[in-house]
Design a protein around this motif. Structure first.
Motif, PDB file in Angstrom:
ATOM      1  N   CYS A   8       0.862  -1.191   0.000  1.00 40.87           N
ATOM      2  CA  CYS A   8       0.000   0.000   0.000  1.00 40.87           C
ATOM      3  C   CYS A   8       0.896   1.237   0.000  1.00 40.87           C
ATOM      4  N   TYR A  50       0.232   4.148   1.145  1.00 35.53           N
ATOM      5  CA  TYR A  50      -0.096   5.108   2.209  1.00 35.53           C
ATOM      6  C   TYR A  50       1.126   5.574   2.996  1.00 35.53           C
ATOM      7  N   LEU A  58      -7.982   4.536  -4.271  1.00 34.25           N
ATOM      8  CA  LEU A  58      -7.184   3.380  -3.855  1.00 34.25           C
ATOM      9  C   LEU A  58      -5.898   3.311  -4.648  1.00 34.25           C
ATOM     10  N   CYS A 104      -3.842  -1.970  -3.196  1.00 37.59           N
ATOM     11  CA  CYS A 104      -5.118  -2.151  -2.502  1.00 37.59           C
ATOM     12  C   CYS A 104      -6.232  -2.560  -3.463  1.00 37.59           C
ATOM     13  N   CYS A 111      -7.351  -5.701  -1.503  1.00 40.31           N
ATOM     14  CA  CYS A 111      -8.490  -5.363  -0.643  1.00 40.31           C
ATOM     15  C   CYS A 111      -9.821  -5.267  -1.386  1.00 40.31           C
ATOM     16  N   HIS A 112      -9.781  -5.109  -2.691  1.00 48.07           N
ATOM     17  CA  HIS A 112     -11.017  -4.871  -3.444  1.00 48.07           C
ATOM     18  C   HIS A 112     -11.146  -5.818  -4.643  1.00 48.07           C
ATOM     19  N   CYS A 149      -3.388   7.094  -0.419  1.00 42.45           N
ATOM     20  CA  CYS A 149      -4.386   6.025  -0.480  1.00 42.45           C
ATOM     21  C   CYS A 149      -5.400   6.125   0.655  1.00 42.45           C
ATOM     22  N   CYS A 154      -7.807   3.694   1.197  1.00 42.44           N
ATOM     23  CA  CYS A 154      -8.359   2.365   1.504  1.00 42.44           C
ATOM     24  C   CYS A 154      -8.395   2.085   3.008  1.00 42.44           C
ATOM     25  N   GLY A 155      -9.602   1.765   3.517  1.00 43.64           N
ATOM     26  CA  GLY A 155      -9.760   1.385   4.908  1.00 43.64           C
ATOM     27  C   GLY A 155      -9.926   2.532   5.883  1.00 43.64           C
ATOM     28  N   GLU A 208     -11.381  -2.603   6.840  1.00 40.73           N
ATOM     29  CA  GLU A 208      -9.994  -2.245   7.109  1.00 40.73           C
ATOM     30  C   GLU A 208      -9.102  -2.630   5.937  1.00 40.73           C
ATOM     31  N   CYS A 209      -8.059  -1.856   5.737  1.00 37.26           N
ATOM     32  CA  CYS A 209      -7.093  -2.170   4.688  1.00 37.26           C
ATOM     33  C   CYS A 209      -6.287  -3.399   5.099  1.00 37.26           C
ATOM     34  N   LYS A 269      -4.260   3.783   9.539  1.00 33.84           N
ATOM     35  CA  LYS A 269      -4.389   4.990   8.727  1.00 33.84           C
ATOM     36  C   LYS A 269      -5.206   6.050   9.465  1.00 33.84           C
TER      37      LYS A 269
END
Length: 407
Positions: free
Chosen positions: A39, A41, A67, A71, A75-76, A92, A94-95, A103-104, A110
């Motif tokens: 990720c 992030y 995203l 992710c 995650c998706h 990012c 995500c989550g 949650e990511c 995050k």
């Protein structure tokens, strides 16, 4: 290959292969600059990265969210995603709180929101001033979409308020709305941008307008620089895709040695341009922007400081992605390939057998498809199934034959 009258339109295998290769190269360029495993992030607001929006988790009517590439995979998976191509200075989502209890899986720690992110209707799958999806099932007009390098929205060519120039793939575009948010750009447009050509009702009128603009611009360039070669028409109408590398170097060195404000000099020249429609900029145009203290303040106040960064361009990002991919291939990227990982767990004899079988299958499939391409025929699902059934049949015959060998 076109179908007969009354039949469904089809294309030849050659067309499919060429289009597939083009899409693969484009995808490699876009995805190659982003990490597909981690990720993004922790990296903060990434300068530029491939982004997605999840219509399953954050549908229209809620808050927009973006995203990173990893992710979107981890995650998706299986969700309804919008591909946003690339965006600048994005972190990012995500989550975070926009996703409720989800949650990511890659980086769960995050903050609730990313206040520095900028969103648009793109995050809900809508584009252009017409606010329509892409592809649009209700749009019967085949029209390319071009991304504004400022707001990063995608606009239909017919909604730009001007004629799209030739070699558009080598040029950056700023839409009319973004030009008006940074009005000083109109001064630059009068001097270095592709001349404005309004949309006209007929091809003849359009050609007349083009000729008129070309002659006026060529006259101006010759007056300013009598020794300027004719082949520098790339600055005139964008119809030539070639630009001398030396010209770009000279443009950069001139910028570095500029003692005064280039923008003020352009204003004093008295040149003007119709402040209408999108503006297309030729290669290396960013190197011609003034970098004096006053101009830097102008860029910052208008929110376009990124224009002074040549590495901000999508082209620079894609080149980075291509370089990364090539480096991985040269430096042992096979370790991340599922097939190569599986081969590493086998002994030498098994590895050779699998590689031999794979090469045989690859050669036979290529020969099989080439017969269709040579005759301009369309490959059907039944043809592919027949091919692999024949492969399985041969494999079974070889396996059965092996039972009679002495151990």
């Amino acid at each position: 290959m076109a179908a007969n009258d009354g039949e469904e339109a089809t294309v030849s295998l050659v067309d499919v292969l060429e289009e597939d290769e083009e899409l693969e190269n484009e995808a490699s360029a876009v995805l190659g600059g982003s990490d597909s495993e981690k990720c993004s992030y922790p990296e903060g607001y990434v300068k530029r990265q491939a982004l997605y929006a999840c219509n399953t988790c954050t549908p229209k009517g809620g808050e927009p969210a973006g995203l990173c590439l990893a992710c979107s995979y981890k995650c998706h998976e299986g969700h309804d995603l919008f591909e946003l191509y690339t965006k600048r200075n994005f972190r990012c989502d995500c989550g975070n709180d926009k996703f409720g209890e989800m949650e990511c899986k890659l980086f769960a720690d995050k903050e609730k929101f990313n206040s520095g992110n900028k969103y648009s209707h793109n995050f809900f799958g809508m584009y252009c001033t017409c606010d329509r999806p892409y592809p649009d099932p209700e749009d019967e007009v085949q029209d390319e979409m071009i991304q504004c390098v400022s707001c990063e929205d995608w606009l239909h060519g017919r909604h730009l308020g001007c004629v799209v120039p030739d070699c558009v793939e080598l040029q950056e575009m700023i839409c009319e709305t973004c030009m008006n948010k940074a009005p000083f750009l109109w001064t630059y447009a009068a001097d270095i941008a592709v001349p404005f050509i309004t949309k006209v009702s007929s091809c003849k009128e359009e050609e007349d307008v083009k000729v008129e603009h070309d002659e006026e611009e060529e006259k101006r360039i010759k007056e300013e620089n009598p020794k300027s070669p004719v082949d520098e028409k790339v600055q005139i109408n964008g119809t030539s895709c070639k630009r001398k590398h030396q010209d770009e170097i000279e443009g950069s060195s001139e910028e570095g040695s500029c003692s005064g404000c280039r923008l003020k000099e352009m204003k004093a020249s008295g040149r003007s341009r119709t402040q209408q429609g999108a503006v297309f900029w030729p290669s290396a145009w960013r190197t011609k922007l003034c970098l004096c203290t006053d101009c830097k303040i102008l860029y910052a106040d208008a929110g376009v400081s990124f224009l002074t960064d040549e590495t901000d361009t999508v082209l620079a990002y894609e080149n980075k992605g291509k370089s990364t991919e090539q480096a991985e291939q040269a430096g042992g990227a096979e370790g991340r390939d599922p097939l190569m990982s599986a081969l590493n767990n086998l002994n030498r004899v098994q590895q050779l057998e699998i590689i031999h079988e794979y090469n045989d299958m690859k050669t036979e499939l290529k020969d099989f498809l080439q017969t269709f391409a040579a005759e301009g025929k369309v490959v059907t699902p039944e043809d592919i199934r027949d091919f692999f059934e024949q492969q399985q049949s041969r494999k079974r015959r070889r396996a059965n034959a092996g039972q009679f060998y002495c151990s």
